[in-house]
Structures are given as structure tokens and as C-alpha cells.
Write an enzyme that holds these catalytic residues in place. Structure first.
Site, short mmCIF file in Angstrom:
data_model
loop_
_atom_site.label_atom_id
_atom_site.label_comp_id
_atom_site.label_asym_id
_atom_site.label_seq_id
_atom_site.Cartn_x
_atom_site.Cartn_y
_atom_site.Cartn_z
N HIS A 1 -0.42 0.88 -8.15
CA HIS A 1 0.14 -0.23 -7.38
C HIS A 1 -0.59 -0.48 -6.08
O HIS A 1 -0.46 -1.54 -5.49
CB HIS A 1 1.62 0.01 -7.09
CG HIS A 1 2.50 -0.29 -8.26
ND1 HIS A 1 2.73 0.62 -9.25
CD2 HIS A 1 3.17 -1.41 -8.61
CE1 HIS A 1 3.52 0.07 -10.16
NE2 HIS A 1 3.80 -1.16 -9.80
N GLY A 2 -1.34 0.50 -5.60
CA GLY A 2 -2.07 0.25 -4.37
C GLY A 2 -2.80 1.49 -3.91
O GLY A 2 -2.38 2.62 -4.18
#
Lengths: 459, 385
Positions: free
Chosen positions: A320-321
Site C-alpha cells: 500500500h505504500g
């Protein structure tokens, strides 16, 4: 380009659909490929070539695998190259700077950063093409010989930038032959409008509340306002993401494709296990199919089983990041899942109300980790949430956001949808009017858009 | 052909499909052929016109953002859509839109919660430097509180906004050691009159009355006689909707009235252009009515007066005012007290301030900014050029 914009709704979409419906079936994929590339390059022309490279590499390598079934080693090498290429792209664009920053910190070095702009949707399409080569290698599907068909699969604009993650096996049949009829187009249009409303009317609206709480600064707000802010983000992330997925699914339907469902009312879950069966379902199943099961899944010893869970959720978080907070977010779920598997789920099964409260509380706490990349801020917000600070500041925000929060709460459950479906049998016009109103209001909000963020640019 | 016809006939069984496509197609087509508008009266701003396409701009990603803005700002029935949004926000119970809070009694108020500390520091330093550069000058410095600070009673319950009182005190303290500068306490002054019509409801400026109280205060500080408004001929302009309205676009906003007084001057020079009146009367007929005062924000404006209350026989009295747009409605009063009024707006300033300071021998220098502009204005540094 994003779906929730006037340019998309009143330029791109009508032109694409008109051309798409009017040209003969033979040319449909080609036109889709062309428009998808335009859609992709619209805001970032630079990355056009990355997309082309992505298509060519996976197309070629899969053909090599398919044509040399008897040469095991060659197949393995080709598969490895494809995985390395896709992961390499992802690592390079998304994670390079993160690793360098931390290497610099640990070793006191001064390696310079690249500060690349993340190519749109790279997290999604690298996963999609990777699954394709793997499936070809596994013999689940034959390699696609028509590069236009393959390119259409990779670039297809509805799901290109924010999913759902569509595996090749989900749509390989439709890619070659699909029926497009009125009722399907109508279904698609309705789904698209409902998704648009979720994004523009609800996510953007509650998102402003979360933004305000952030601007005020966590040290300056009262405890009730801190909770209100987290609640707002809880709704924002869900309606933004599920709205976008719905728009994608609706557009897919209008074009004759059936994309997999991506959200199934996650906030009515009663355990973290159930939550992950209802949240971002295509990502969950991707990790299960291509990482968890190859690692042995749960048919291994207990230690290895838990290790697998931790690894999967660590990766899910990191996907996600490129930041520590996303890792922690993933690991938090790993812990919850393990605790539930160790027997807590039996307890949850017995107490209905408690299990709902438990789940929503855990999810809200997890979103704190998810939304703030600065861990100092995370600590500050947790502190504010659990060490009581009084104040009247929340009154203003409750007053401004009460109605929209209630609507968001109701729409997080299937209640309205069930009524909607029942009503439509006898009174179709209600269904149509509601949809029309949502569309018109969405356009009104887009015309006067001061707040229309896109949460998935970093994915 | 018959087959085709049948297909179209069947469409009537799919009302939503028909509706959706009719909607997006017809809007697309009409939007494309309808002529573009240059200016939005509702929002008081120029709209994006068709951007020029070039391959170079496209690759550098300079074309797309402009094109998207163009499509958005020229969208068919733009004002009606905005009105619809404003209404639905109202029904949702919202008491704000686009950073403007809906206060009591029809007051729209700026929702400042955080400020740009860095720029503020820079601006404080610029003024310090200015004070040091002209140690012989008689400088007055005034910060004008914005309406939300004075009209706190009008704010909705629970809304905490930035504390301007603390900021004003801190800034004033920075200048307390200098002998050649006096700070004017406009905050207390405005607070005293908070129940009067001293700020516009729909605009960020003070009213002519608010400016008048400030004028009296300034005159007292320079020990001069001030003019009584009751002696002046008053004019009222109705139906003013200001900048806050432009931002919030509140569908049921209340109108403001603009007051102006007949002021006789010898002439007014803006650059090389000479004017006979201090007001741009045409502006009273358009949306941006506040721009009527001294013809809006211009570089250097020099007003020569017919006769001042404080006439001195041997020398012409001169004042310099360095200001933001709040000064525009303040300046007319000064014409009664000085032979020449120099008005400097650093935002559009091309002349060097040092040149003006050297060539003219000013009796008084007034630096006057609203707090919000003093925080944000990047042009204050020019005061030291």
C-alpha cells in the site's frame, strides 16, 4: 485521468462509448487499447513507454513459456525474468527512495534520491501481468497470441489505475468474445453512477472533515473531535475506494466485461478474518493465490503457518505504500488474524454485538496507522484518542457533518441496497429517479470541486 | 436496416440507459458548441479559456491541467450547478463552503485556522528593515484585524479560529524598541464598535464606517484634526456581494451596502493617467463594487487635494500610505488632511520605494495591512528596495 472528473464524464466517456459501440466487434479491442493508452498518458505522458514495455515483456516471455513447454529450464528462466521485471519496476518506482533514505540513515551515507513520480496504477498492473505469466507457466491458461488482446487486458482503462485487480483468467474468455446487450449496459451505467456518488458525494465530503482535523493539528483538538476525525477517515477510505471499484466494474460492464467484486460491506464484519474477506477482495485473493498458497498456506506446521500470515500481511501493508506505517498497519492485522485463529474467533462468534464493536474499533485504530505516514503523528493521535482532552470544538464539526456521517453509516451496511432491490421490482421509477439524482448531484459537486483528492495515486 | 431499427425501438425498455446516455451525450455536444465565457460574475474571477495545444506542452504536462480547468470552468450551466451544490450543502446542515463560514446575521467569515509562519516572519523582518532604513521618518504601523476576529460572537458554536489578537501583540512587540514608529491598536478600536456595521457581510474588507474609525485613530496619533462624516455627503450603493460570497457561493446570501462620501480633489495620478474623481463610478454598477475606491489596487497613486484641514503656509503636507486593499476605502478621508496623499500598493509596485521616500519629504508614513494579508503577502519585501 480519473473517473470523478468533468473531463472524463463529458468528454472521454461519451466519445469512447460512442465509438466503441458503433465499430464492428473485430476492432473493439483495438479501440479499447488505444483509448486506454490515451487515458493512461493523459496526465503523465512520460510513462507511456513504461506501459508499452510492460506489455511487450510479459507478452513475449509468456509466449516463450507456452512454446517451450518441454524445456523446463527455459520456462523457469522466462517466468523468473517476468517476475523480476514486474517486481523490479515496482521496487524501482515505488520503493527505491524509501530504501535509500533508510540506508542513508542506518549507514550515515548520502546517496541521492530519485524522487520519481509513481506511474499511475503501477501497483495494480504489475500484479495483473505477473499473475498472467504465472498462470501461463502453471498451465492454467494458454498464452495470448494476439498482442492487441493482451495489451487491452493490461491497459484496460476502467481498472487500470485503482483496480479491482483483474487476473487474466477472470476475463480471458470475454477478451475474445463478449456479448454486449442493453440490459448489461444499463446495469453497468447504474453501477457506475452509484460508484460515482459514493466517491464524489460521500468520500469527498467526509474527507474534508478528516482534512480539517489534520489541519487543526492533533495536539490542538479535543478527544471527541479526534474520534470524529478517525471516523471520517474510516468512511472516506471505504467510500473512495469502493466507489472507485464500483465505477470500474460499471464501466467494465458497459464495455462487456465482468470484473470481480472488490468490496462486500466490510464494516459489517465481526472479525478481522471476515473483514479481509470483504475488503479489497481482489488483492486478498491475489496474495492468497500467488504467495500464501505457494508458501504452503495453512497446510504446514503451526510455526510456519503463523510465519506465513505475518509475511503475507507485512507484504500487503507494504504494497500500500513505501513507508513504515503501512508495514505496521499490515502487521497489526497479522496479529489480529493470529489471535483470532488461536481461538478468539470462537468467543467472537458467541457475542454478536461485542464482535461488531471489536471489529469496527480495530479497523478504526488501524486506519490511524494507515493514514499517517509520520509515526510521530500516529503516536500523537493515539494519545489524543485514549487520554481524554475536553473541549467544545467537536460541536461545530458534528453540526456540519452529522447528516453525511449518518448517510455514510447507513450505506456501509446492505440495508438500503436490500430495500432498493425490493422496491425496484414494483416501482422501477423510484430506482431510476434515485440514480438520476445521484448523477446530477455528483456533477454539481464536480463542477464546484474544491476538494477532490485521489487517494490511490501512491498505490 | 430493419434489424437496426428494431434494436433502437427496444431501447425504450431501458429507461436508465436512455437517460444516462442522453444526459452525457447532450451535455457533451452542447457544451462543445456553446461559446466560452471570459468572466464569471458569480465567482468574480476570470475563467480559463481554450488552452493552446502543442506537443511540447503536452509532454511537459502543461497542457492537460489547463485543459481540465478549461472544461470545468466552461461547463454548461456552471452557475446553476454551483447553486445546486450550495443548496444541497445547506440541506446537509453545512455552515460553511470553500473555507468560508456562515456566521450569524448573514455574516460570512474567513475560516483561518493555520497561518504561514515563515512568510509572517519574513514580513516582520521586512518592515523592521524599512523602519531602520528611514530612521528620520514618522512611521505609523497598523494591523487591521479581519472580521472573524472582531465578530467572534457571530461564529458558530465550537468553531475555533486563529487567534489574531495574540499575533498582533507579538508583531507590535517586535517594533516597540524603535523610536520612529508608533503602532496603532485597531483591534481594540474595532472591538469597541463591534455592534456597528464595520465589516461587510459578504466581503473580506471593512466597511467605509470601519475605515472611518481607523482614520480617526490615525489622525489622533499624528495629532491632526479629523473630518466629521456628518459634514460629508453620503451615498449608498446597494446589492454588493463581495469576495467571501464569490468563494462560498451561498445561494441565500444577504446583500451588503457600500457607503461612499463625496470627496473633492484637485486630481489623482495613477502612473501617468490623470483622474478627476477618487472613485471609479462605473465599478459601482458591476459585481466587484469595492474596486471603485481609488480605482482599485494600483502601483503608486498620488492624490492632490484642494485644501486640507491642516494647512501649513510654508510647506505642502504629504502622507505616504503603504497598504493592501483595506486602504482603498480609507484613503478618501486622508484627502481632508494632507495636500498630497501618496498611496503605494506593493503588490503591483514597479517603482522603487527608496526613490519615493527620498524625493518626497513625507510628514507621516502609514503602513497598514489587514492581518491576513500581512501574514501572506510576499511583496512586503519590496518596501526595502
Amino acid at each position: 485521468m480519473v473517473f470523478s472528473s468533468i473531463v472524463f464524464l463529458f468528454r472521454f466517456l461519451p466519445i469512447v462509448l460512442l465509438i466503441y459501440y458503433l465499430i464492428p466487434n473485430k476492432c473493439k479491442n483495438l479501440s479499447l487499447l488505444f483509448f486506454s493508452l490515451l487515458f493512461y498518458s493523459w496526465g503523465e505522458p512520460k510513462y507511456f513507454f513504461i506501459m508499452i514495455a510492460s506489455i511487450c515483456v510479459d507478452y513475449t516471455l509468456s509466449l516463450i513459456i507456452d512454446n517451450n513447454r518441454d524445456k523446463k529450464l527455459l520456462c523457469k528462466v522466462a517466468l523468473l525474468l517476468s517476475i523480476m521485471f514486474n517486481l523490479g519496476m515496482l521496487l524501482f518506482f515505488k520503493y527505491y527512495d524509501f530504501f535509500i533514505v533508510n540506508i542513508n540513515k542506518v549507514f550515515g551515507l548520502n546517496i541521492s534520491l530519485l524522487r520519481l513520480i509513481l506511474p499511475l496504477g503501477i501497483s495494480f498492473y504489475t500484479f495483473q501481468t505477473m499473475s498472467y505469466t504465472i498462470d501461463v507457466y502453471r498451465g492454467k491458461v494458454k498464452a495470448e497470441r494476439n498482442i492487441i488482446n493482451f495489451g487491452t487486458f493490461v491497459t484496460m482503462f476502467p481498472q487500470l489505475i485503482a483496480g479491482p485487480i483483474v487476473k487474466y483468467t477472470d476475463i480471458n474468455v470475454e477478451l475474445k468474445e463478449r456479448k454486449i446487450n442493453y440490459s448489461q449496459i444499463q446495469d453497468g451505467a447504474e453501477t457506475f453512477i452509484l460508484g460515482l456518488g459514493r466517491k464524489v458525494l460521500i468520500a469527498n465530503n467526509v474527507g474534508m472533515l478528516w482534512d480539517e482535523v489534520q489541519t487543526l493539528g492533533f495536539s490542538n483538538i479535543s478527544t471527541p473531535l479526534a474520534w470524529l476525525g478517525v471516523l471520517a477517515f474510516t468512511f472516506q477510505i471505504y467510500f473512495d475506494f469502493s466507489g472507485y471499484s464500483l465505477m470500474a466494474i460499471g464501466l467494465g460492464k458497459m464495455l462487456g466485461f465482468n470484473f470481480p467484486q472488490n468490496f462486500n460491506y466490510p464494516y459489517i464484519s465481526r472479525s478481522a478474518t471476515e473483514f479481509w474477506r470483504r475488503w479489497h477482495m481482489t488483492l486478498g485473493s491475489w496474495f492468497r493465490e500467488y504467495v500464501y498458497i505457494p508458501l504452503g498456506g495453512n497446510r504446514v506446521g503451526p510455526f510456519r503457518k503463523y510465519f506465513n500470515i505475518v509475511l503475507i500481511w507485512f507484504l500487503t501493508g507494504f504494497w500500500h505504500g513505501a513507508n513504515f506505517n503501512f508495514m505496521l498497519w499490515g502487521l497489526m492485522f497479522a496479529v489480529l488474524l493470529i489471535v483470532e485463529k488461536r481461538g478468539f474467533n470462537k468467543f467472537l462468534d458467541k457475542y454478536r454485538v461485542f464482535s461488531h464493536i471489536y471489529l469496527i474499533l480495530m479497523v478504526m485504530l488501524s486506519w490511524v496507522l494507515f493514514s499517517l505516514t509520520d509515526l510521530g503523528q500516529v503516536a500523537q493521535l493515539y494519545k489524543k484518542m485514549f487520554i481524554f482532552t475536553g473541549g467544545l470544538d467537536f460541536i461545530y464539526y458534528i453540526r456540519n457533518y452529522f447528516v453525511i456521517l449518518v448517510i455514510a453509516g447507513i450505506l456501509s451496511t446492505p440495508v438500503l441496497k436490500n430495500i432498493f432491490n425490493k422496491v425496484s421490482k414494483d416501482a422501477n421509477w423510484i430506482r431510476i429517479s434515485v440514480t438520476a439524482i445521484i448523477l446530477i448531484l455528483s456533477v454539481a459537486y464536480l463542477v464546484d470541486a474544491t476538494y477532490n483528492p485521489f487517494l490511490y495515486f501512491r498505490f | 436496416m430493419k434489424n437496426y431499427f428494431n434494436k433502437i425501438k427496444k431501447l425504450k425498455n431501458y429507461p436508465l440507459l436512455l437517460l444516462f446516455f442522453t444526459f452525457i451525450l447532450s451535455f457533451t455536444i452542447i457544451d462543445i458548441i456553446s461559446p466560452d465565457k471570459e468572466f464569471s460574475d458569480l465567482e468574480n474571477k476570470f475563467l480559463q479559456m481554450t488552452p493552446e495545444f502543442s506537443y511540447d506542452k503536452f509532454v511537459k504536462n502543461e497542457y492537460v491541467p489547463k485543459y481540465e480547468r478549461y472544461i470545468n470552468e466552461q461547463f454548461l450551466f456552471r452557475n446553476k450547478w454551483i447553486n445546486l451544490k450550495s443548496r444541497s450543502e445547506f440541506y446537509l446542515g453545512k455552515t460553511e463552503n470553500n473555507g468560508i463560514v456562515y456566521g450569524k446575521d448573514g455574516y460570512l467569515l474567513d475560516k483561518t485556522q493555520n497561518i504561514n509562519e515563515k512568510q509572517l516572519k519574513r514580513n516582520i523582518e521586512s518592515i523592521k528593515k524599512f523602519i531602520e532604513m528611514y530612521s528620520d521618518a514618522n512611521i505609523k504601523f497598523a494591523l487591521i484585524p479581519n472580521s472573524y476576529e472582531v465578530l467572534k460572537e457571530k461564529l458558530p458554536l465550537g468553531l475555533k479560529l486563529y487567534n489574531q489578537a495574540g499575533l498582533i501583540e507579538n508583531v507590535y512587540n517586535e517594533y516597540s524598541t524603535y523610536d520612529n514608529v508608533t503602532t496603532l491598536d485597531f483591534l481594540s478600536l474595532m472591538n469597541e464598535h463591534e455592534n456597528e456595521y464595520i465589516y461587510y457581510k459578504t466581503d473580506h474588507h471593512w466597511t467605509t464606517l470601519g475605515a472611518y474609525y481607523a482614520y480617526i485613530d490615525f489622525m489622533k496619533s499624528v495629532d491632526k484634526q479629523y473630518v466629521d462624516v456628518d459634514d460629508l455627503k453620503t451615498n449608498e450603493v446597494e446589492f454588493f456581494l463581495g469576495t467571501y460570497y464569490s468563494k462560498a457561493k451561498k445561494f441565500n446570501a444577504q446583500f451588503d451596502d457600500i457607503t461612499y462620501y463625496d470627496v473633492e480633489i484637485a486630481n489623482m495620478l495613477i502612473g501617468d493617467k490623470e483622474y478627476k474623481d477618487i472613485y471609479d463610478y462605473e465599478k459601482f454598477n458591476v459585481r466587484d463594487k469595492y474596486a471603485a475606491f481609488i480605482y482599485g489596487n494600483n502601483d503608486l497613486t498620488v492624490i492632490k487635494n484642494k485644501g486640507s484641514l491642516n494647512k501649513s503656509e510654508d510647506k505642502k503636507t504629504k502622507v505616504l500610505i503603504i497598504k493592501d486593499s483595506f486602504g482603498n476605502s480609507f484613503v478618501p478621508y486622508l484627502t481632508y488632511n494632507y495636500d498630497e496623499v501618496y498611496v503605494l500598493d506593493l503588490r503591483s509596485n514597479s517603482k522603487k520605494v527608496s526613490e519615493i521616500m527620498e524625493t518626497c519629504d513625507f510628514d507621516d508614513v502609514l503602513i497598514m495591512y489587514s492581518v491576513n494579508n500581512f501574514i501572506d503577502d510576499v511583496n512586503l519585501i519590496r518596501a526595502t528596495y
